[in-house]
Design an enzyme around this catalytic site. Sequence first.
Site: not given
Ligand code: GRF
Length: 206
Positions: A17-18, A71, A96, A98, A113, A115
């Site tokens: 969740g950073s 789902k 994580m 779809l 999203n 990425h």
């Molecule tokens: C991020 O690096 C993002 O690019 C990827 O998942 C990671 C999530 O990191 N999709 P965080 O949970 O927000 O720390």
Amino acid sequence: MSARERCRLAVFASGAGSNLRAILAHAERNPDWPGQVVLVVSDKPGCGATAIAAAAGVPVFAARVREFADKAAFEQAVLSQLRAHQVAGIALAGYMRLVGPVLLSAYGGRIVNLHPSLLPAFPGRTAVQDALAAGVRETGVTVHWVDEGLDTGPVIAQWRVPVYADDDVERLWARLHRVEHLLYPVVLGELARQWLTGAAGATAGG
Ligand code: GRF
């Protein structure tokens, strides 16, 4: 800006969740930021993101997909929460999973999203490892519209990040995260501004 004028956002997360923390901190530091995170959705109850949301006083809906018939039933439960909280746009931040047809048909064109690569290069969960293994000298971060594919929707914004010869996964991840934490809140703010006026969507803005 009054609370009424803000675009109501949900953040979906499965992990540390950073990025959620960065979005909330950005909103706190910038009173004119046009978004407001009104709900955090997680498929991993107890993950870091749910703790960050709870500490910030943001409502959380967290449940495992296996608690539901399938789902689609999970997404129906999520959809009820999104509607109850009058969510206008969705930001995936380490979600994580779809996004399936139930949410895509309700919120298509309003889901983005983040990425950790320069898409279309290195989609999927191992983007950072794959970039290192490929020996590229540059990777980056992408914000893109969400469609039914894995990291396939149209690109909204990208930020290039160098890869150094002595990088390992941990060092490169740290550099990418720093960029994500700067880029995502700014892009979300711009989208929130457009969503408030009904201007942004995967077809119009992608
Ligand atoms: C991020 O690096 C993002 O690019 C990827 O998942 C990671 C999530 O990191 N999709 P965080 O949970 O927000 O720390």
